[in-house]
Motif scaffolding. Structure first.
Motif, PDB file in Angstrom:
ATOM      1  N   VAL A 187      42.497  33.407  49.011  1.00  0.00           N
ATOM      2  CA  VAL A 187      43.546  33.170  48.274  1.00  0.00           C
ATOM      3  C   VAL A 187      44.138  34.440  47.499  1.00  0.00           C
ATOM      4  N   PHE A 188      45.482  34.401  47.326  1.00  0.00           N
ATOM      5  CA  PHE A 188      46.433  35.527  46.986  1.00  0.00           C
ATOM      6  C   PHE A 188      47.232  34.896  45.809  1.00  0.00           C
ATOM      7  N   TYR A 189      47.607  35.807  44.973  1.00  0.00           N
ATOM      8  CA  TYR A 189      48.689  35.700  44.185  1.00  0.00           C
ATOM      9  C   TYR A 189      49.121  36.969  43.695  1.00  0.00           C
ATOM     10  N   SER A 190      50.473  37.110  43.399  1.00  0.00           N
ATOM     11  CA  SER A 190      50.858  38.323  42.572  1.00  0.00           C
ATOM     12  C   SER A 190      52.158  38.010  41.973  1.00  0.00           C
ATOM     13  N   GLY A 191      52.147  38.184  40.730  1.00  0.00           N
ATOM     14  CA  GLY A 191      53.283  37.920  39.786  1.00  0.00           C
ATOM     15  C   GLY A 191      53.212  38.137  38.147  1.00  0.00           C
ATOM     16  N   GLY A 192      54.267  38.147  37.585  1.00  0.00           N
ATOM     17  CA  GLY A 192      54.180  38.590  36.289  1.00  0.00           C
ATOM     18  C   GLY A 192      53.409  37.332  35.475  1.00  0.00           C
ATOM     19  N   ILE A 193      53.176  37.616  34.160  1.00  0.00           N
ATOM     20  CA  ILE A 193      52.149  36.795  33.335  1.00  0.00           C
ATOM     21  C   ILE A 193      53.318  36.171  32.383  1.00  0.00           C
ATOM     22  N   HIS A 194      54.099  35.074  33.138  1.00  0.00           N
ATOM     23  CA  HIS A 194      55.060  34.231  32.414  1.00  0.00           C
ATOM     24  C   HIS A 194      54.345  32.802  31.978  1.00  0.00           C
ATOM     25  N   GLY A 195      54.021  32.649  30.833  1.00  0.00           N
ATOM     26  CA  GLY A 195      53.688  31.349  30.657  1.00  0.00           C
ATOM     27  C   GLY A 195      52.023  31.173  30.702  1.00  0.00           C
ATOM     28  N   TYR A 196      51.411  30.122  30.008  1.00  0.00           N
ATOM     29  CA  TYR A 196      50.035  29.985  29.687  1.00  0.00           C
ATOM     30  C   TYR A 196      48.991  29.761  31.108  1.00  0.00           C
ATOM     31  N   ILE A 197      49.759  29.243  32.037  1.00  0.00           N
ATOM     32  CA  ILE A 197      49.068  28.698  33.273  1.00  0.00           C
ATOM     33  C   ILE A 197      48.682  30.291  33.912  1.00  0.00           C
ATOM     34  N   ARG A 198      49.725  31.123  33.935  1.00  0.00           N
ATOM     35  CA  ARG A 198      49.595  32.514  34.442  1.00  0.00           C
ATOM     36  C   ARG A 198      48.283  33.293  33.714  1.00  0.00           C
ATOM     37  N   GLU A 199      48.424  33.283  32.380  1.00  0.00           N
ATOM     38  CA  GLU A 199      47.709  34.011  31.606  1.00  0.00           C
ATOM     39  C   GLU A 199      46.157  33.464  31.791  1.00  0.00           C
ATOM     40  N   ILE A 200      46.069  32.116  32.092  1.00  0.00           N
ATOM     41  CA  ILE A 200      44.527  31.699  32.294  1.00  0.00           C
ATOM     42  C   ILE A 200      44.021  32.258  33.689  1.00  0.00           C
ATOM     43  N   LEU A 201      45.010  32.117  34.799  1.00  0.00           N
ATOM     44  CA  LEU A 201      44.736  32.595  35.914  1.00  0.00           C
ATOM     45  C   LEU A 201      44.308  34.198  35.885  1.00  0.00           C
ATOM     46  N   MET A 202      45.050  34.883  35.042  1.00  0.00           N
ATOM     47  CA  MET A 202      44.641  36.283  35.182  1.00  0.00           C
ATOM     48  C   MET A 202      43.509  36.664  34.240  1.00  0.00           C
ATOM     49  N   LYS A 203      43.185  35.867  33.112  1.00  0.00           N
ATOM     50  CA  LYS A 203      41.866  36.019  32.606  1.00  0.00           C
ATOM     51  C   LYS A 203      40.724  35.682  33.356  1.00  0.00           C
ATOM     52  N   GLU A 204      40.910  34.732  34.228  1.00  0.00           N
ATOM     53  CA  GLU A 204      39.688  34.180  35.033  1.00  0.00           C
ATOM     54  C   GLU A 204      39.426  34.905  36.119  1.00  0.00           C
ATOM     55  N   TRP A 205      40.623  35.438  36.730  1.00  0.00           N
ATOM     56  CA  TRP A 205      40.492  35.827  38.261  1.00  0.00           C
ATOM     57  C   TRP A 205      40.760  37.430  38.581  1.00  0.00           C
ATOM     58  N   LYS A 206      41.632  37.962  37.703  1.00  0.00           N
ATOM     59  CA  LYS A 206      42.009  39.373  38.148  1.00  0.00           C
ATOM     60  C   LYS A 206      40.911  40.426  38.183  1.00  0.00           C
ATOM     61  N   ASN A 207      41.076  40.933  39.309  1.00  0.00           N
ATOM     62  CA  ASN A 207      39.994  42.143  39.560  1.00  0.00           C
ATOM     63  C   ASN A 207      38.590  41.490  39.469  1.00  0.00           C
ATOM     64  N   LYS A 208      38.363  40.128  39.531  1.00  0.00           N
ATOM     65  CA  LYS A 208      37.047  39.931  39.564  1.00  0.00           C
ATOM     66  C   LYS A 208      36.501  39.501  40.829  1.00  0.00           C
ATOM     67  N   ASP A 209      37.052  39.075  41.947  1.00  0.00           N
ATOM     68  CA  ASP A 209      36.432  38.894  43.281  1.00  0.00           C
ATOM     69  C   ASP A 209      37.230  39.085  44.457  1.00  0.00           C
ATOM     70  N   PRO A 210      36.567  39.901  45.403  1.00  0.00           N
ATOM     71  CA  PRO A 210      37.434  40.409  46.639  1.00  0.00           C
ATOM     72  C   PRO A 210      38.136  39.165  47.466  1.00  0.00           C
ATOM     73  N   ASP A 211      37.421  38.126  47.360  1.00  0.00           N
ATOM     74  CA  ASP A 211      37.934  36.872  48.060  1.00  0.00           C
ATOM     75  C   ASP A 211      39.360  36.414  47.242  1.00  0.00           C
ATOM     76  N   VAL A 212      39.104  36.544  46.016  1.00  0.00           N
ATOM     77  CA  VAL A 212      40.314  36.036  45.026  1.00  0.00           C
ATOM     78  C   VAL A 212      41.212  36.994  44.567  1.00  0.00           C
ATOM     79  N   GLN A 213      42.216  37.214  45.281  1.00  0.00           N
ATOM     80  CA  GLN A 213      43.304  38.399  45.246  1.00  0.00           C
ATOM     81  C   GLN A 213      44.183  38.069  44.341  1.00  0.00           C
ATOM     82  N   ILE A 214      44.184  38.312  42.778  1.00  0.00           N
ATOM     83  CA  ILE A 214      44.996  37.935  41.816  1.00  0.00           C
ATOM     84  C   ILE A 214      45.487  39.265  41.525  1.00  0.00           C
ATOM     85  N   HIS A 215      46.715  39.296  41.506  1.00  0.00           N
ATOM     86  CA  HIS A 215      47.572  40.890  40.840  1.00  0.00           C
ATOM     87  C   HIS A 215      48.507  40.417  40.039  1.00  0.00           C
TER      88      HIS A 215
END
Length: 349
Positions: A187-215
């Motif tokens: 799974v992949f995501y890349s984008g600015g931290i706009h809004g609470y949903i993206r904040e949660i996504l970054m907090k939980e998964w950014k740089n946490k797992d090579p299978d979950v590419q969150i940038h």
């Protein structure tokens, strides 16, 4: 992919044969009859232009099923909005004055109280601007990218417009991707931290797992669209507002959209079965994102990926338009919501 394929086919063909739209000619560009066709909100300008020159347009208002209010909210934001002025009234007055004008000049608004009229906008301010005209907000068909049911979007009368970003102004190079066997990223995501949903996504998964590419920002060595094509699933979260072009970008590239959105009305959901080509994940389940996606059987994933490839023609932007593309699907959604009674002059009753 379809909730009822035969019903959709019959309704669509009937729409192609019969649907007539009257466009009020009042108003001057750039605020009326025009909107930019470039950038992340360019679908507003593209569709306004398509309607203006469409075969569905009639010059005879008596033959029209619906009446188009050619107000561009994107143009209001560009040409009426004064930087750092937080007042809504000058922006809302553009819509108020226009509706008052056509209501005083023509009989069509007053005889239905706006039920058979529609506006189209992709800018986030459209719901607030439309709210200044009570019958426009309550009665008219609003075709909106910002299709948020918690902010007054009415599923029974409003139409959800997919936000579509065409970097080059067309679909060249955007369509297509490798088969599932060639997609190495879960799974992949890349984008600015706009809004609470993206904040949660970054907090939980950014740089946490090579299978979950969150940038938040992709390294220069990585291509945004290449990452879509390397991934099985693509995260499509709300930002400040519910709409985002990532959902369509996923369909274009064969990456199954994973929707992280609260109160979002999916486009064409009265026709399409979104569960066959996308995944809904509740915000509270973001910590379990990998577990949810890896639990989907491979056979089911392949079916969703193939369904997405088939359904994407309904989200394609063609110039000129082609049958079943996004322009025709938006018109079909309006056709389904049109005022379905014969309105008569009060003197005839």
């Amino acid at each position: 992919m379809y909730l009822n394929p035969s019903a959709f086919q019959r309704s669509y063909l009937e729409m192609e044969k019969k649907f007539k739209i009257y466009v009020y000619e009042d108003g001057e560009p750039p605020v009326f009859h025009y909107s930019s066709m470039e950038g992340i909100l360019g679908i507003e300008g593209i569709l306004i232009n398509h309607i203006e020159i469409s075969k569905f347009r009639t010059k005879n208002p008596e033959k029209a099923h619906v009446y188009f209010l050619p107000i561009s909210v994107l143009s209001i934001a560009h040409y009426v909005y004064v930087l750092h002025n937080r007042a809504w009234t000058p922006l809302q007055n553009v819509a108020v004055d226009y509706v008052n004008h056509i209501a005083g000049k023509y009989p069509y608004w007053n005889r239905s109280l706006g039920h058979d009229h529609f506006m189209l906008a992709c800018h986030d301010w459209a719901p607030t601007i439309s709210h200044a005209v009570p019958y426009l907000y309550k009665n008219s068909i609003r075709v909106l990218c910002n299709a948020n049911t918690s902010e007054g979007f009415n599923l029974s009368k409003d139409v959800s417009l997919p936000e579509i970003y065409l970097p080059g102004g067309n679909m060249d190079g955007l369509i297509g991707g490798p088969p599932p066997s060639k997609r190495s990223i879960l799974v992949f995501y890349s984008g600015g931290i706009h809004g609470y949903i993206r904040e949660i996504l970054m907090k939980e998964w950014k740089n946490k797992d090579p299978d979950v590419q969150i940038h938040e920002y992709l390294p220069k060595s990585m291509s945004y669209y290449d990452m879509f094509r390397k991934s099985r699933y693509c995260i499509c979260p709300s930002g400040w507002e519910v709409a985002s072009p990532r959902m369509v970008e996923g369909l274009y590239t064969g990456c199954v959209p994973v929707l992280l959105k609260d109160h979002y009305a999916k486009p064409f959901s009265d026709v399409l079965d979104w569960s066959t080509f996308s995944v809904d994940v509740a915000v509270k389940d973001i910590p379990n994102l990998k577990k949810i996606l890896t639990a989907i059987p491979q056979e089911q994933y392949i079916k969703m990926q193939r369904a997405g490839i088939l359904v994407r023609r309904h989200f394609e932007v063609n110039i000129p338009p082609k049958r079943y593309d996004v322009f025709h699907m938006i018109l079909h959604s309006i056709w389904l919501r049109r005022l379905n009674i014969q309105v008569r002059d009060i003197n005839e009753i």
